[in-house]
Design an enzyme around this catalytic site. Sequence first.
Site, PDB file in Angstrom:
ATOM      1  N   GLU A  32       0.846  -1.206   0.000  1.00  0.00           N
ATOM      2  CA  GLU A  32       0.000   0.000   0.000  1.00  0.00           C
ATOM      3  C   GLU A  32       0.875   1.247   0.000  1.00  0.00           C
ATOM      4  O   GLU A  32       1.852   1.319   0.758  1.00  0.00           O
ATOM      5  CB  GLU A  32      -0.896  -0.047   1.247  1.00  0.00           C
ATOM      6  N   GLY A 119     -16.026   5.722  -2.563  1.00  0.00           N
ATOM      7  CA  GLY A 119     -15.362   6.123  -1.320  1.00  0.00           C
ATOM      8  C   GLY A 119     -15.003   4.949  -0.416  1.00  0.00           C
ATOM      9  O   GLY A 119     -14.603   5.141   0.719  1.00  0.00           O
ATOM     10  N   GLY A 121     -12.638   2.760  -1.176  1.00  0.00           N
ATOM     11  CA  GLY A 121     -11.255   2.344  -1.445  1.00  0.00           C
ATOM     12  C   GLY A 121     -11.176   1.227  -2.471  1.00  0.00           C
ATOM     13  O   GLY A 121     -10.190   0.495  -2.528  1.00  0.00           O
ATOM     14  N   SER A 124     -13.470   3.146  -7.552  1.00  0.00           N
ATOM     15  CA  SER A 124     -14.564   3.362  -8.498  1.00  0.00           C
ATOM     16  C   SER A 124     -14.173   4.428  -9.527  1.00  0.00           C
ATOM     17  O   SER A 124     -14.571   4.344 -10.692  1.00  0.00           O
ATOM     18  CB  SER A 124     -15.841   3.775  -7.767  1.00  0.00           C
ATOM     19  N   GLU A 157      -6.684  11.465 -13.636  1.00  0.00           N
ATOM     20  CA  GLU A 157      -6.840  11.624 -12.181  1.00  0.00           C
ATOM     21  C   GLU A 157      -5.906  12.745 -11.668  1.00  0.00           C
ATOM     22  O   GLU A 157      -6.303  13.570 -10.858  1.00  0.00           O
ATOM     23  CB  GLU A 157      -6.489  10.287 -11.513  1.00  0.00           C
ATOM     24  N   ASP A 169      -4.233   1.385  -9.377  1.00  0.00           N
ATOM     25  CA  ASP A 169      -5.672   1.190  -9.567  1.00  0.00           C
ATOM     26  C   ASP A 169      -6.021   0.983 -11.036  1.00  0.00           C
ATOM     27  O   ASP A 169      -6.769   0.065 -11.397  1.00  0.00           O
ATOM     28  CB  ASP A 169      -6.450   2.394  -9.023  1.00  0.00           C
TER      29      ASP A 169
HETATM   30  C1  GLA Z   1      -5.040   5.027  -3.968  1.00  0.00           C
HETATM   31  C2  GLA Z   1      -4.215   5.425  -5.199  1.00  0.00           C
HETATM   32  C3  GLA Z   1      -3.244   4.317  -5.594  1.00  0.00           C
HETATM   33  C4  GLA Z   1      -2.410   3.842  -4.408  1.00  0.00           C
HETATM   34  C5  GLA Z   1      -3.302   3.581  -3.200  1.00  0.00           C
HETATM   35  C6  GLA Z   1      -2.499   3.282  -1.952  1.00  0.00           C
HETATM   36  O1  GLA Z   1      -5.884   3.970  -4.277  1.00  0.00           O
HETATM   37  O2  GLA Z   1      -5.062   5.731  -6.279  1.00  0.00           O
HETATM   38  O3  GLA Z   1      -2.421   4.754  -6.647  1.00  0.00           O
HETATM   39  O4  GLA Z   1      -1.398   4.760  -4.108  1.00  0.00           O
HETATM   40  O5  GLA Z   1      -4.167   4.662  -2.908  1.00  0.00           O
HETATM   41  O6  GLA Z   1      -1.777   2.114  -2.100  1.00  0.00           O
END
Ligand code: GLA
Length: 382
Positions: A32, A119, A121, A124, A157, A169
């Site tokens: 993460e 929201g 995580g 979306s 983004e 993501d």
């Molecule tokens: C969000 C960001 C990703 C990544 C995560 C944390 O989802 O979009 O790029 O940095 O947080 O791991």
Amino acid sequence: MITEKIRSVFLQTFGESPLLCHSPGRINLIGEHTDYNGGYVMPAAIDKRMVVGIASNDGNQGRIHSIDFDEDFTFDLSSFSPKKGHWGTYIMGVVAQFQQAGYPVKGFDMVFGGDIPVGAGLSSSAALECAVGFALSELFHFEIPQRSLIHYAQKAEHVFAGVQCGIMDQFASVMGKKDHVIRLDCRSLDYRHFPLVLPHHSILLIDTQVKHSLADSAYNQRRLECQEGVIAAQKINPKIQSLRDMDLGILASIQHEVSDIVFNRCKYIIEENERVLTASTLLDNNDLEGFGEKMYSSHEGLSELYEVSCDELDFLVDFTKDLPYVLGSRMMGGGFGGCTINIVEKENVPSLQQEIETAFESKFGVNPKFYEVSLEDGTGLV
Ligand code: GLA
């Protein structure tokens, strides 16, 4: 079913049948905040997705209807700018990237919707960006390669939504594979699909329902703090490009140069990169228990050193710690709310849900939500 709904709303609104494309949300098993530090991640695409119906129109506008917000949005393709906090921003952001790269986006009509909770995580927004990018590419025959699609979605983004996110993501949404997780090197973009079929366990997401309004600025702030660590280390070794190139020894040698906060952020990232590599070996050896322990250490680092957790997430992870049928648990994604990801023995999922619901409700006055997810293919035609 969302696909049918989109088809029928499209027909009613625009009088024709659309081309249908989809892109999934993602989970991340471990790794993460490592993506924007040139490190490793282990995400997978899931069975929650964004579906987009699209057709061309004769004008010079994008005319869009969101099923989930029950709202319309129209913008002029030759003059548009971000609208902070509005879902149209993600769509315009992708169009802007395509235009900048020389792809002539013409007038289009679009209806979209899905079942990825916003929201939580589960990305979306990345799923929407990737679905829209793919849909435009198919509709206008741009034949954009997957890697470029991923980059345009990420750039959308950055530039339009103002979040300096990493690549995880969008990569997971596009490159997901059924019953597999991806181990991705975020610097080279080399990746490997690992099979993950769990006969006796479920991947259970527990959604705190917390959405922190400062999450975006705190995210960008973490990125800057990591960069401070890299700049300090470059004075000793100019070859260092990112935290990926540092170990705890190098970090110790710059400790007097940086604040405690920067030191802690860097320590977490260096350790988390190590953990992903060890965890993927554990997964290769089918050692799920060992893998689960790494998830718990990941959470500890995120909470104490990187400081992106919150009381609700910490509570959920702590709750599972002594339960023998939960192998691992940690917060997932950017943090400050959203979900924990848990590996739980299948037969104990219903009782765990009940116990957590009661305990969480009595502590926070909110009912958490539960999603048992499966791993699915990435972006494509429906
Ligand atoms: C969000 C960001 C990703 C990544 C995560 C944390 O989802 O979009 O790029 O940095 O947080 O791991």
